[in-house]
Design an enzyme around this catalytic site. Structure first.
Site, PDB file in Angstrom:
ATOM      1  N   LYS A  18       0.850  -1.189   0.000  1.00 55.77           N
ATOM      2  CA  LYS A  18       0.000   0.000   0.000  1.00 55.77           C
ATOM      3  C   LYS A  18       0.891   1.246   0.000  1.00 55.77           C
ATOM      4  O   LYS A  18       1.777   1.392   0.856  1.00 55.77           O
ATOM      5  CB  LYS A  18      -0.884  -0.033   1.253  1.00 55.77           C
ATOM      6  CG  LYS A  18      -2.212   0.644   1.081  1.00 55.77           C
ATOM      7  CD  LYS A  18      -3.080   0.298   2.278  1.00 55.77           C
ATOM      8  CE  LYS A  18      -4.390   1.044   2.237  1.00 55.77           C
ATOM      9  NZ  LYS A  18      -5.086   0.948   3.509  1.00 55.77           N
TER      10      LYS A  18
HETATM   11  C1  E4P Z   1      -8.350   1.339   3.722  1.00 54.31           C
HETATM   12  O1  E4P Z   1      -7.623   0.926   2.884  1.00 54.31           O
HETATM   13  C2  E4P Z   1      -8.297   2.695   4.297  1.00 54.31           C
HETATM   14  O2  E4P Z   1      -7.066   2.922   4.904  1.00 54.31           O
HETATM   15  C3  E4P Z   1      -9.433   2.862   5.255  1.00 54.31           C
HETATM   16  O3  E4P Z   1     -10.612   2.400   4.633  1.00 54.31           O
HETATM   17  C4  E4P Z   1      -9.595   4.266   5.772  1.00 54.31           C
HETATM   18  O4  E4P Z   1     -10.778   4.346   6.529  1.00 54.31           O
HETATM   19  P1  E4P Z   1     -11.109   5.543   7.542  1.00 54.31           P
HETATM   20  O5  E4P Z   1     -11.299   6.798   6.738  1.00 54.31           O
HETATM   21  O6  E4P Z   1     -12.361   5.124   8.233  1.00 54.31           O
HETATM   22  O7  E4P Z   1      -9.924   5.661   8.456  1.00 54.31           O
END
Ligand code: E4P
Length: 233
Positions: A99
């Site tokens: 990521k």
């Molecule tokens: C996933 O890949 C993201 O990091 C995550 O969905 C972010 O979610 P949030 O905005 O609730 O922290």
């Protein structure tokens, strides 16, 4: 991730929206995996910090529970650091997807990883132009953050709609992963728009399942079943 069912047919059916669990919590991940509905897992540094254990250890354990892509995020912000860290993460297990944040160095790293056959999930996407660049760099997944856009009084779903349309126009292979999902309606709308994947917190996964009329209806059926003479049951 498609697999063959006992009759040799592809499961999930071709084109179904995949569901990833957005969590680094192994007990949640085990619980969700036991439902048989999870196609992968996404983590981020905030989710890992909540668990309070090293990312690499968590990723190894997730790989034993879920047979699908596991996103693990780099914390370096420079190109060389991301490449080094991303290679280390990818070496943990073949299901690891690196990521990478949507920055100039991040997209350079994505391009390099694509050349090396390492899959990437480009995170923190808040505009269609960013998504276009990530696709051109060769990202495996792009993660538009729906809920965080809603949080600042804009329409997160509009971004998802734009990205899906742009990728369709040019037949990009990059998969659209609806992230920052906050409630079941987000999941339903993402499916209507045609997102390839939605990544959900455990709470939203369980909310998707429940409906009060199902519970009331089941209770009534079970009560009525008690009144059926034994020989007819
Ligand atoms: C996933 O890949 C993201 O990091 C995550 O969905 C972010 O979610 P949030 O905005 O609730 O922290």
């Amino acid at each position: 991730m498609g697999r063959l069912d006992p009759r040799g047919e592809l499961w999930p059916p071709f084109g179904a929206m995949k569901l990833f669990l957005d969590s680094a919590d192994l007990s949640e991940i085990r619980e969700a995996a036991s439902m048989g509905l999870i196609d992968g897992v996404t983590t981020n540094p905030t989710l890992v910090a909540k668990v309070g254990r090293p990312l690499r250890e968590i990723v190894r354990e997730i790989a034993e529970v879920v047979d699908g892509p596991i996103s693990a995020e780099v914390i370096s912000t420079d190109y060389e650091g991301m490449i080094r860290e991303g290679r280390e993460l990818a070496a943990i297990h073949p299901n690891v997807v690196v990521k990478i944040p949507l920055t100039a160095d991040g997209l350079r790293a994505v391009k390099r990883f694509a050349q090396d056959g390492i899959r990437t999930n480009v995170t923190l996407c808040f505009s269609p132009s960013q998504a276009l660049l990530a696709a051109k760099a060769g990202a495996t997944y792009i993660s538009p953050f729906i809920g965080r856009i809603d949080d600042v009084s804009a329409e997160g779903m509009n971004l998802l709609r734009q990205i899906v349309r742009i990728f369709k126009n040019y037949q990009f292979n990059t998969q659209v992963l609806a992230a920052s999902i906050r409630h079941p309606l987000h999941v339903v709308e993402a499916a209507e728009i045609g997102a390839d994947v939605a990544t959900l917190p455990y709470k939203v996964l369980t909310q998707l399942l429940r409906h009060p009329l199902t519970e009331v209806g089941l209770a009534a059926f079970l009560a009525d079943a008690q009144r059926i003479p034994t020989s007819q049951k």
